[in-house]
Scaffold this active site. Structure first.
Site, PDB file in Angstrom:
ATOM      1  N   GLY A  72       2.659   1.875   2.437  1.00 36.64           N
ATOM      2  CA  GLY A  72       2.411   0.864   1.717  1.00 36.64           C
ATOM      3  C   GLY A  72       3.370   0.025   0.052  1.00 36.64           C
ATOM      4  N   THR A  73       2.714   1.146  -0.582  1.00 35.63           N
ATOM      5  CA  THR A  73       3.321   0.736  -1.996  1.00 35.63           C
ATOM      6  C   THR A  73       4.828   0.701  -1.723  1.00 35.63           C
ATOM      7  OG1 THR A  73       1.172   1.727  -1.994  1.00 35.63           O
ATOM      8  CG2 THR A  73       2.496   1.133  -4.207  1.00 35.63           C
ATOM      9  N   ASN A 141      -7.682  -6.117   2.543  1.00 33.94           N
ATOM     10  CA  ASN A 141      -8.463  -4.928   1.894  1.00 33.94           C
ATOM     11  C   ASN A 141      -9.565  -4.839   1.816  1.00 33.94           C
ATOM     12  OD1 ASN A 141      -6.679  -5.465  -0.055  1.00 33.94           O
ATOM     13  ND2 ASN A 141      -7.050  -3.774  -1.074  1.00 33.94           N
ATOM     14  N   GLN A 169      -3.346  -4.026   6.176  1.00 29.38           N
ATOM     15  CA  GLN A 169      -4.566  -3.571   6.925  1.00 29.38           C
ATOM     16  C   GLN A 169      -4.476  -4.197   8.335  1.00 29.38           C
ATOM     17  OE1 GLN A 169      -7.331  -1.963   5.408  1.00 29.38           O
ATOM     18  NE2 GLN A 169      -6.586  -1.804   3.809  1.00 29.38           N
ATOM     19  N   SER A 189       1.823   0.051   7.105  1.00 28.14           N
ATOM     20  CA  SER A 189       1.438   2.180   6.519  1.00 28.14           C
ATOM     21  C   SER A 189       1.137   2.754   7.762  1.00 28.14           C
ATOM     22  CB  SER A 189       0.791   2.310   5.157  1.00 28.14           C
ATOM     23  OG  SER A 189       0.743   2.986   4.541  1.00 28.14           O
ATOM     24  N   ALA A 190       1.235   3.441   7.802  1.00 27.87           N
ATOM     25  CA  ALA A 190       0.714   4.837   8.902  1.00 27.87           C
ATOM     26  C   ALA A 190      -0.938   5.321   8.483  1.00 27.87           C
ATOM     27  CB  ALA A 190       1.388   6.426   8.994  1.00 27.87           C
ATOM     28  N   HIS A 191      -1.155   5.518   7.636  1.00 29.07           N
ATOM     29  CA  HIS A 191      -2.207   5.907   7.681  1.00 29.07           C
ATOM     30  C   HIS A 191      -3.513   5.088   7.644  1.00 29.07           C
ATOM     31  CE1 HIS A 191      -3.685   5.292   3.111  1.00 29.07           C
ATOM     32  NE2 HIS A 191      -2.730   5.027   3.137  1.00 29.07           N
ATOM     33  N   THR A 227      16.018  11.953   2.335  1.00 31.49           N
ATOM     34  CA  THR A 227      15.562  12.861   4.066  1.00 31.49           C
ATOM     35  C   THR A 227      14.688  12.081   4.454  1.00 31.49           C
ATOM     36  OG1 THR A 227      17.359  14.419   3.632  1.00 31.49           O
ATOM     37  CG2 THR A 227      15.155  15.148   5.215  1.00 31.49           C
ATOM     38  N   CYS A 314      -8.640   1.578  -4.098  1.00 29.49           N
ATOM     39  CA  CYS A 314      -8.352   1.509  -4.959  1.00 29.49           C
ATOM     40  C   CYS A 314      -8.591   2.085  -7.028  1.00 29.49           C
ATOM     41  CB  CYS A 314      -6.473   0.913  -5.306  1.00 29.49           C
ATOM     42  SG  CYS A 314      -5.872   1.509  -4.011  1.00 29.49           S
TER      43      CYS A 314
HETATM   44  N1  PLP Z   1      -1.071  -2.746   1.258  1.00 31.18           N
HETATM   45  C1  PLP Z   1      -2.908  -2.988   1.441  1.00 31.18           C
HETATM   46  C2  PLP Z   1      -2.971  -4.234   1.495  1.00 31.18           C
HETATM   47  C3  PLP Z   1      -3.659  -1.775   1.374  1.00 31.18           C
HETATM   48  O1  PLP Z   1      -4.622  -1.934   1.705  1.00 31.18           O
HETATM   49  C4  PLP Z   1      -2.930  -0.772   0.948  1.00 31.18           C
HETATM   50  C5  PLP Z   1      -3.846   0.477   0.826  1.00 31.18           C
HETATM   51  O2  PLP Z   1      -4.450   0.965   0.736  1.00 31.18           O
HETATM   52  C6  PLP Z   1      -1.339  -0.751   0.660  1.00 31.18           C
HETATM   53  C7  PLP Z   1      -0.570  -1.438   0.407  1.00 31.18           C
HETATM   54  C8  PLP Z   1      -0.821   0.874   0.049  1.00 31.18           C
HETATM   55  O3  PLP Z   1      -0.639   1.518   1.484  1.00 31.18           O
HETATM   56  P1  PLP Z   1      -0.171   2.750   0.706  1.00 31.18           P
HETATM   57  O4  PLP Z   1      -1.667   4.052   0.888  1.00 31.18           O
HETATM   58  O5  PLP Z   1       0.607   3.572   2.099  1.00 31.18           O
HETATM   59  O6  PLP Z   1       0.597   3.124  -0.239  1.00 31.18           O
END
Ligand code: PLP
Length: 372
Positions: A72-73, A141, A169, A189-191, A227, A314
């Site tokens: 996601g970042t 989040n 989220q 984001s997958a996780h 890749t 974070c």
């Molecule tokens: N955006 C939101 C709202 C999130 O909560 C997070 C991760 O906590 C991210 C972006 C970042 O995603 P990633 O951990 O896959 O980099």
């Protein structure tokens, strides 16, 4: 007998679905680069494109709109730093990966309920150099507050501005319809949906382009060189399929969340639930009790095998005021705020264990009179 740990921090990361683990393991047992033209390469490409289709179905977008990233970042950075906009406006409650991508962005304030101030957005856009880009998340989040993205899009369109939406989220927790929302770009984001860490995607509306941050190789329609993380992408695709079939189940988590908030309210004399007046994700509660510092509560619960977080993941590990709560005018509460986030593994017993551990800890910290 040692009790099983209780994981109530699904907004930080979710346990990976066993089906996704199997898909990743099966991919790792094969050889093949999706860019190779021989049979091994073509088989690898098929895994990549099947996963793309599964994620595209979950977000209701064409597969060609998806660019796989490292998470996601990176998707947020690609959307915001790859833009040709002359001004960028972001809501005050965005994730640091949005906030720090464009340090000079203008900030759209939120109300005390955590919802973006639409009149303020309109005013800021009227004065902003054009073309402008607006970035507002679908769900927060920390608080789970859901933003009125359709209205944001409508206002942005009036000013000829583009809209990026961080749906990291929201995905898997509520229905996310990229096409229906009308946004230009969306990050996932997958996780956060039962897939692996380190893989995500940016979704682009037809006709919207971004300058790549990673150059070389020309993968992902030249939007992201390198890749692809094929095992990760395979896990993401499987997790997306599982999430599509589990949305109703996920919605039912609100019953656990509501019970948790009701019982915490009954147990303490002074509970504040942040964003309670706004639409929220069914799995998240962010709350605080006067006199009960998260610095005490989170490690004490951890000792009992129960995982929750103080503010966002974070920022946990270093105690600092949550910018999200500050933006909601709830700064004084920041040292007491905790986030409990349920998910696909959560059961009634988890909530029971949390509530009884919490009661013991609160009695120790506040004395019996602080806990009713
Ligand atoms: N955006 C939101 C709202 C999130 O909560 C997070 C991760 O906590 C991210 C972006 C970042 O995603 P990633 O951990 O896959 O980099």
């Amino acid at each position: 007998m040692k009790k099983m740990p209780v994981y109530l921090d699904h907004n930080a990361t979710t346990p990976v679905r066993p089906e996704a683990i199997r898909a990743m393991a099966a991919t790792m047992e094969r050889v093949g680069n999706p860019s190779s033209v021989h049979g091994f390469g073509r088989a690898a490409r098929r895994i990549l494109e099947d996963a793309r289709d599964a994620l595209a179905a979950l977000v209701e977008a064409p597969g060609s709109a998806l660019t796989f990233t490292s998470g996601g970042t990176e998707a947020n950075n690609l959307a915001l730093r790859g833009t040709d906009a002359r001004s960028v406006l972001v809501s005050a409650v965005e994730h640091p990966s949005v906030m720090e991508a464009i340090p000079k962005a203008q900030i759209i304030p939120v109300g005390s309920d955590g919802v973006v101030d639409l009149d303020a957005l309109d005013g800021l856009l009227a004065d902003a150099p054009k073309p402008a880009l607006v970035s507002v998340m679908l769900a927060n989040n920390e608080t789970g507050v859901i933003q009125p993205i359709a209205e944001v899009v409508e206002i942005a369109r009036r000013h000829g501005a583009r809209v990026h939406c961080d749906a990291v989220q929201a995905l898997g927790k509520i229905a996310v319809d990229f096409t229906g929302l009308g946004v230009d770009m969306m990050s996932v984001s997958a996780h956060k949906i039962g897939g692996p860490q380190g893989v995500g995607a940016l979704i682009l509306r037809d006709g919207v382009s971004v300058q790549p941050l990673m150059r070389g190789g020309g993968q992902e329609r030249r939007r992201r060189g390198g890749t692809e993380n094929l095992p990760g992408v395979a896990g993401f695709g499987t997790a997306a399929e599982m999430a599509a079939g589990a949305l109703v189940e996920y919605g039912a988590l609100a019953t656990h969340r509501d019970r948790l908030e009701r019982d915490l309210g009954r147990l303490t004399n002074d509970l504040t639930v942040f964003g309670v007046a706004a639409p929220r994700l069914p799995n998240t509660t962010c709350c605080a009790v006067a006199g009960l510092a998260s610095e005490i509560l989170v490690p004490a619960l951890d000792l009992e095998g129960i995982a929750i977080s103080a503010g966002s993941a974070c920022s946990s590990g270093k105690v600092q005021a949550s910018p999200v709560l500050e933006a909601m005018g709830q700064g004084p509460w920041a040292g007491n705020a905790v986030r409990i986030s349920l998910g696909w593994t959560s059961r009634t017993e988890d909530v029971d264990r949390f509530l009884s551990a919490w009661t013991r800890i609160a009695e120790r910290a506040l004395g019996r009179e602080g806990v009713s």
